[in-house]
Design an enzyme around this catalytic site. Sequence first.
Site, PDB file in Angstrom:
ATOM      1  N   TYR A   1      16.842 -15.387 -39.931  1.00 27.38           N
ATOM      2  CA  TYR A   1      16.580 -15.981 -41.249  1.00 27.38           C
ATOM      3  C   TYR A   1      15.092 -16.294 -41.431  1.00 27.38           C
ATOM      4  O   TYR A   1      14.599 -16.354 -42.546  1.00 27.38           O
ATOM      5  CB  TYR A   1      17.371 -17.281 -41.412  1.00 27.38           C
TER       6      TYR A   1
ATOM      7  N   LYS B   1      25.331 -12.001 -28.523  1.00 30.12           N
ATOM      8  CA  LYS B   1      25.550 -10.559 -28.373  1.00 30.12           C
ATOM      9  C   LYS B   1      24.676 -10.091 -27.211  1.00 30.12           C
ATOM     10  O   LYS B   1      23.808  -9.206 -27.354  1.00 30.12           O
ATOM     11  CB  LYS B   1      25.205  -9.852 -29.701  1.00 30.12           C
TER      12      LYS B   1
ATOM     13  N   ASP C   1      31.554 -10.394 -31.548  1.00 25.82           N
ATOM     14  CA  ASP C   1      32.668  -9.599 -32.092  1.00 25.82           C
ATOM     15  C   ASP C   1      33.993 -10.130 -31.551  1.00 25.82           C
ATOM     16  O   ASP C   1      34.969 -10.320 -32.288  1.00 25.82           O
ATOM     17  CB  ASP C   1      32.487  -8.100 -31.792  1.00 25.82           C
TER      18      ASP C   1
ATOM     19  N   ASP D   1      26.540 -18.498 -39.523  1.00 27.89           N
ATOM     20  CA  ASP D   1      26.825 -18.310 -40.951  1.00 27.89           C
ATOM     21  C   ASP D   1      28.145 -17.558 -41.108  1.00 27.89           C
ATOM     22  O   ASP D   1      29.029 -17.953 -41.872  1.00 27.89           O
ATOM     23  CB  ASP D   1      25.674 -17.527 -41.593  1.00 27.89           C
TER      24      ASP D   1
ATOM     25  N   ASP E   1      32.268 -19.147 -42.063  1.00 25.98           N
ATOM     26  CA  ASP E   1      33.086 -18.712 -43.205  1.00 25.98           C
ATOM     27  C   ASP E   1      34.478 -18.317 -42.724  1.00 25.98           C
ATOM     28  O   ASP E   1      35.490 -18.646 -43.351  1.00 25.98           O
ATOM     29  CB  ASP E   1      32.460 -17.498 -43.922  1.00 25.98           C
TER      30      ASP E   1
HETATM   31  C1  IPM Z   1      25.283 -21.054 -46.103  1.00 26.40           C
HETATM   32  C2  IPM Z   1      24.854 -20.038 -47.117  1.00 26.40           C
HETATM   33  C3  IPM Z   1      23.348 -19.811 -46.996  1.00 26.40           C
HETATM   34  C4  IPM Z   1      23.064 -19.340 -45.590  1.00 26.40           C
HETATM   35  C5  IPM Z   1      22.768 -18.858 -48.043  1.00 26.40           C
HETATM   36  C6  IPM Z   1      23.085 -19.297 -49.448  1.00 26.40           C
HETATM   37  C7  IPM Z   1      21.287 -18.681 -47.866  1.00 26.40           C
HETATM   38  O1  IPM Z   1      25.568 -18.859 -46.969  1.00 26.40           O
HETATM   39  O2  IPM Z   1      24.784 -22.201 -46.160  1.00 26.40           O
HETATM   40  O3  IPM Z   1      26.112 -20.720 -45.261  1.00 26.40           O
HETATM   41  O4  IPM Z   1      23.204 -18.142 -45.295  1.00 26.40           O
HETATM   42  O5  IPM Z   1      22.690 -20.162 -44.765  1.00 26.40           O
HETATM   43 MN    MN Z   2      27.138 -18.954 -45.471  1.00 30.82          MN
END
Ligand code: IPM
Ligand code: MN
Length: 353
Positions: free
Chosen positions: A141, A188, A220, A244, A248
């Site tokens: 990032y 990884k 993975d 990240d 999710d």
């Molecule tokens: C999160 C979001 C952010 C990230 C984006 C919006 C830049 O997906 O906070 O998880 O990737 O960190």
């Molecule tokens: Mn995210």
Amino acid sequence: MSEFKIALIKGDGIGPEIVDGAVKVLDAVSAKFGHKFEYTDVYMGGCAIDKFGTPLPQETVDICKASDSVLLGAVGGPKWDGCKERPEKGLLGIRKALGLYSNLRPSILKPQLKEASPLKDEKLKDGLNVMVVRELTGGIYFGERRNAEDGSWASDEEKYSVEEVERIGRIAFETAMLRGKRVVSVDKANVLDSSKLWRRTMTELAKSYPEVELTHMYVDNAAMQLAIAPAQFDVIVTSNIFGDILSDLSSAIAGSIGMLPSASLGAGKCGMYEPIHGSAPDIAGQDKANPVATILSAAMMLEMSFGLAEEAKAINEAVDKVLDMGYRTPDIYSEGMKMTGCAKMAELIAENI
Ligand code: IPM
Ligand code: MN
């Protein structure tokens, strides 16, 4: 009575609705427990591009730094796709400016939301209660970005120093000490040198935490394990980008990304608290968003930055009570439940504080 200064970044899309919902709940907490929360609205993301021509105005950084904590909704949306600086740049910028290197993302499967999880009952029988500890100010990032002048290639750099890995590792081990004493470090290392350094550093650091069991997993496999046997995890520690992605996934397993809060912390007490979901521009302004992730983020703020554990517990219990009563926003709706909008959901939670 204690007084706390809270900077509010409502942001874009559903951001303003969900932050308004969390403020309603914070006001109910202040009324019940006698604290004073002083809010200051600041701009970041797309709304800041519209108003100031930049996703992160200096004034926003200054006000956040002068606050006891920051509560953030969400930023971004297709409206700013063509802009030179995207709204997300503001988010990365504020994380960096406040030195928030540690991002804690708890995923807990609430019994009320089993129906909302995409996994079959047999996979969920032992539950899910994982804390993803995501490194937040390093890695790809923030690595060097390069682009060919003619647009024929582009590259992003994944770089970690031992010091960066150690400090996030310490957070993970210390978090595990307060929980199940198990850390899975995700990397990884079969391919990437940055991951080899990550693994070596975690292994070394583990010697200072003899009570905690450290294991390593390739990313993975970790994704697969989350999907087939989610109960095995206690604390996951991983890089910015892997965290990240895996957070999710773990949030979806817990029922909906609309339920899960996060805390971003650095060396001091001031943190930034935000739902892990995005700005959902497709449902913005329609009262369909789920405010719970933001409300639970406010609870994390009370506990972790303000030391108000009892007040945080009151919020968590109010959320559970409203779910027990059958109220559901569309993202967590299942048959027989009471479909509820964003504002009403927040009001119900506030009433139950
Ligand atoms: C999160 C979001 C952010 C990230 C984006 C919006 C830049 O997906 O906070 O998880 O990737 O960190
Ligand atoms: Mn995210």
